[in-house]
Scaffold this motif. Structure first.
Motif, short mmCIF file in Angstrom:
data_model
loop_
_atom_site.label_atom_id
_atom_site.label_comp_id
_atom_site.label_asym_id
_atom_site.label_seq_id
_atom_site.Cartn_x
_atom_site.Cartn_y
_atom_site.Cartn_z
N THR A 141 0.68 -1.24 0.02
CA THR A 141 0.06 0.04 -0.09
C THR A 141 0.74 1.37 -0.07
O THR A 141 0.31 2.26 -0.28
N THR A 196 -7.19 -3.53 2.75
CA THR A 196 -7.08 -2.62 1.61
C THR A 196 -7.35 -3.31 0.45
O THR A 196 -6.74 -4.24 0.04
N LYS A 197 -8.16 -3.00 -0.74
CA LYS A 197 -8.41 -3.59 -1.83
C LYS A 197 -7.53 -2.82 -3.07
O LYS A 197 -7.50 -1.51 -2.99
N LYS A 216 -6.20 -2.88 -7.19
CA LYS A 216 -6.27 -3.56 -8.40
C LYS A 216 -5.15 -3.76 -9.05
O LYS A 216 -3.86 -2.92 -9.23
N GLU A 219 -7.86 -7.68 -11.67
CA GLU A 219 -7.99 -8.31 -10.63
C GLU A 219 -7.95 -7.44 -9.54
O GLU A 219 -7.08 -6.87 -9.36
N ILE A 220 -9.04 -7.62 -8.63
CA ILE A 220 -8.81 -6.97 -7.17
C ILE A 220 -8.29 -7.96 -6.08
O ILE A 220 -8.90 -9.19 -6.14
N TYR A 221 -7.39 -7.35 -5.72
CA TYR A 221 -6.76 -8.42 -4.64
C TYR A 221 -6.99 -7.76 -3.12
O TYR A 221 -6.97 -6.39 -2.97
N THR A 222 -7.09 -8.33 -2.16
CA THR A 222 -7.14 -7.94 -0.65
C THR A 222 -5.75 -7.91 -0.28
O THR A 222 -5.22 -9.10 -0.09
#
Length: 347
Positions: free
Chosen positions: A15, A47-48, A50, A54-57
């Motif tokens: 992040t 936090t999400k 992209k 694809e969306i990653y956590t």
């Protein structure tokens, strides 16, 4: 990359500013990723983000996070690296670490791929990414070292606030607005967050980056001095540094004076650097062509210009070196190391 195999990659500090640039770089290079794991502190977990489509956590980084990971890119601070990098290695991952935690460890290669890629194969699980201001300087010095030999290097840096993190960028914005509004400036971060005194950076210059050492140099200056000698395998090289923070956002600039051992010319240096890997020559004073921080922002190369002979010392030359501190100075160099690991089967 021609390799058809896919690799499991972890980004620690996903992040943060450098972590985000790492993800951008992995996507830009179309890195052969099988599984991608995004890791951070517990505060940023959830936090999400992209990556491609694809969306990653983002998950909290723990020792167990590295099970099945091939390469772990770390940029979450030295304390995190010291704690978790050895754990990642135990789980079978090769760590590329972007902090100062392992740089001067004699068992850890300190690598700029255009300069000393071969050192990677000596790794014992951890490879260190050098300081951003060191990377761009040694990229320009290496061709000179090979061709003419190096005797002495004196560098003064002009470093962007993004090198101190996202908070410092926001503080510069706030101070600039306050200054233009005729308000008092408040400073909470620079030159060093943990120090007793803080000074405004807006419309200012701070001749301190990191904490002072007993010899009067800052830790940033000593990093440049010691890392340069290690990367170039040149313990006898004379290196001195003065590191200064200036009020712009991206790209570090450096005024470098270098003494070479054998006779050359400005034209020869220009020709040599124009052909060097990862270097863009921007050196045409007649047409006011030279590198600037804004011009280098968002680009992966190291830019060199204003090459001129010293007026008093025949084998002395001055040059101006600029590079994006978050790209070649951090994320781009880290991903290049990961590419080298794969391309040469050094995992």
């Amino acid at each position: 990359m021609s390799n058809s195999k896919l690799y499991n990659i972890a980004v620690v500090g996903a992040t943060g500013a450098v972590g985000q640039k790492m993800l951008e770089t992995l996507a830009k290079k179309d890195f052969p990723i099988g599984q991608l794991k995004l890791l951070s502190s517990s505060r940023s977990a959830g936090t999400k983000i992209k990556y491609k489509d694809e969306i990653y956590t983002v998950e909290e980084a723990t020792a167990e996070s590295f099970e099945g990971i091939d390469i772990a890119l770390f940029s979450a601070g030295g304390s995190v690296s010291k704690k978790l990098a050895p754990e990642a290695v135990k789980k079978g991952a090769v760590v590329v670490d972007n902090t100062s935690a392992f740089r001067m460890d004699e068992n850890v290669p300190l690598v700029v791929p255009e300069v000393n890629e071969e050192d990677i194969k000596q790794h014992k699980g951890i490879i260190a990414n050098p300081n951003c201001s060191t990377i761009q300087m040694v990229a320009a010095l290496k061709p000179l070292q090979e061709q003419y030999g190096l005797k002495r290097v004196i560098v003064s840096t002009y470093q962007a606030v993004s090198g101190a993190g996202a908070e410092a960028v926001e503080e510069l914005k706030d101070q600039a607005q306050a200054f233009l509004a005729g308000e008092d400036l408040t400073a909470h971060l620079l030159p060093v967050k943990g120090e007793a005194k803080h000074y405004p950076i807006a419309f200012n210059a701070l001749p301190q980056i990191d904490v002072f050492q007993e010899n009067g140099y800052t830790f940033e200056e000593m990093k440049m001095i010691n890392e340069t000698k290690k990367i170039l395998h040149a313990d006898a090289l004379n290196v001195a540094a003065t590191c200064v923070r200036l009020p712009f956002f991206t790209s570090h600039a450096e005024s470098v004076y270098v003494e070479v051992n054998t006779e050359t010319s400005v034209r020869s240096l220009q020709n040599l650097l124009s052909e060097a890997p990862g270097i863009t020559l921007a050196d045409d004073p007649d047409n006011q062509i030279y590198p600037t921080p804004l011009g280098a922002a968002g680009k992966s190369d190291v830019f060199v210009g204003r090459i001129r002979r010293d007026l008093d010392y025949h084998n002395g030359y001055h040059m101006w070196i600029v590079s994006d501190n978050l790209l070649k100075g951090a994320a781009w160099n880290s991903v290049q190391i990961a590419e080298s690991l794969i391309n040469h089967n050094w995992l």
